[in-house]
Scaffold this active site. Structure first.
Site, PDB file in Angstrom:
ATOM      1  N   LYS A  15     -16.076  27.465  23.533  1.00 55.06           N
ATOM      2  CA  LYS A  15     -14.950  28.279  24.035  1.00 55.06           C
ATOM      3  C   LYS A  15     -14.075  28.799  22.884  1.00 55.06           C
ATOM      4  CE  LYS A  15     -13.312  24.907  26.539  1.00 55.06           C
ATOM      5  NZ  LYS A  15     -14.304  23.868  26.115  1.00 55.06           N
ATOM      6  N   ARG A  90      -6.972  22.712  33.018  1.00 56.67           N
ATOM      7  CA  ARG A  90      -8.005  21.671  32.975  1.00 56.67           C
ATOM      8  C   ARG A  90      -7.939  20.785  34.211  1.00 56.67           C
ATOM      9  NH1 ARG A  90      -8.682  21.497  27.049  1.00 56.67           N
ATOM     10  NH2 ARG A  90     -10.258  20.014  26.398  1.00 56.67           N
ATOM     11  N   ARG A 129     -18.909  19.494  14.265  1.00 59.56           N
ATOM     12  CA  ARG A 129     -17.829  20.511  14.174  1.00 59.56           C
ATOM     13  C   ARG A 129     -16.886  20.238  12.995  1.00 59.56           C
ATOM     14  NH1 ARG A 129     -14.426  21.937  19.412  1.00 59.56           N
ATOM     15  NH2 ARG A 129     -13.909  19.722  19.441  1.00 59.56           N
ATOM     16  N   ARG A 162     -12.251  16.577  13.439  1.00 59.61           N
ATOM     17  CA  ARG A 162     -11.225  16.106  14.371  1.00 59.61           C
ATOM     18  C   ARG A 162     -11.449  14.642  14.723  1.00 59.61           C
ATOM     19  NH1 ARG A 162     -10.944  20.645  19.019  1.00 59.61           N
ATOM     20  NH2 ARG A 162     -10.641  18.739  20.225  1.00 59.61           N
ATOM     21  N   ARG A 173     -14.517  12.223  26.518  1.00 60.38           N
ATOM     22  CA  ARG A 173     -14.026  13.578  26.801  1.00 60.38           C
ATOM     23  C   ARG A 173     -14.950  14.296  27.777  1.00 60.38           C
ATOM     24  NH1 ARG A 173     -13.719  15.938  21.177  1.00 60.38           N
ATOM     25  NH2 ARG A 173     -13.160  17.869  22.191  1.00 60.38           N
TER      26      ARG A 173
END
Ligand code: ADP
Ligand code: AMP
Length: 218
Positions: A15, A90, A129, A162, A173
């Protein structure tokens, strides 16, 4: 009339990557609730302090805090033509709040591209990531590496991994997404706003699919 686009999809599906690309073309700002929380954490604001504990566990930050943060962001002048929302709403409560909020600007949710990919792909993307410290530009060590290792191509700032991309947190998550966010798929589908996009494709192909949705409706 302003245009509001909600990018829906599980963590790691792409996203933020797509929103960075699309916001330039659509000339509306990219608003990432996760980036806003991370800015608050870096600046050690009260909101940042409160949000950090939830984020590090992979839980959602409470709705009231999240909604008021987004409300103040949407009131900023650069949102006069609309916004590309990434990571918000969300929950169903947040989706209702968004409708009310957009009503204040005579706007509504215009499109909801739903980007999806199988879970192993999400895990692989999140674990590789790398994020830029200054502006949240997104890289992947294999799929989309920076030109110079550890340095952002766009602004030269340092890249970091992160805290919530650690494997234990990633699993939570994704579970939180299925429980609390996935009900939004049907919610927007029933309103005729949802268009599914195959997020397992290359970054370029996903962008092309998203552009086709926006151009067709626009
Ligand atoms: P989200 O915002 O949905 O959590 P990101 O945009 O941060 O997802 O992407 C997660 C990771 O996957 C990043 O490392 C990014 O570079 C990589 N990525 C994004 N889209 C693709 C894609 N289509 N193919 C391969 N890797 C991708
Ligand atoms: P993201 O950058 O979208 O992956 O979000 C990182 C984390 O920020 C999430 O795991 C949540 O803890 C928090 N967060 C981001 N957006 C929201 C939201 N809309 N509601 C609640 N928590 C959120």
């Amino acid at each position: 009339m302003p245009t509001y686009i909600v990018l829906l999809g599980p963590p790691g599906v792409g996203k933020g990557t797509q929103a960075n690309i699309l916001a330039d073309t659509a000339s509306i700002p990219h608003i990432s609730s996760g980036d806003l929380f991370r800015e608050n954490i870096a600046e050690k604001t009260d909101l940042g302090m409160l949000a950090q504990a939830y984020i590090n566990k992979g839980e959602l930050v409470p709705d009231d805090l999240t909604i008021s943060m987004i409300r103040s962001r949407l009131h900023q002048p650069d949102c006069k033509n609309g916004a590309l929302l990434d990571g918000f709403p969300r929950t169903i409560v947040q989706a209702h709040a968004l409708e009310k909020l957009l009503g204040e600007f005579n706007g509504k949710v215009d499109y909801v591209p739903y980007i999806n990919a199988p879970e192993p792909i999400l895990v692989e993307r999140l674990s590789g990531r790398w994020t830029c410290k200054e502006n949240g530009h997104i890289y992947h060590e294999k799929n989309n590496p920076p030109k110079r290792s550890g340095i952002c191509d766009e602004d030269g700032s340092e890249l970091y991994q992160r805290e919530d991309d650690k494997s234990e947190t990633v699993v939570n998550r994704i579970a939180v997404y299925f429980k609390q966010t996935a009900p939004l798929i049907d919610y927007y589908r029933k309103q005729g706003l949802l268009t599914e996009v195959d997020g397992a494709q290359s970054i370029e192909k996903v962008t092309a699919s998203l552009m086709a949705i926006i151009e067709k409706k626009g």
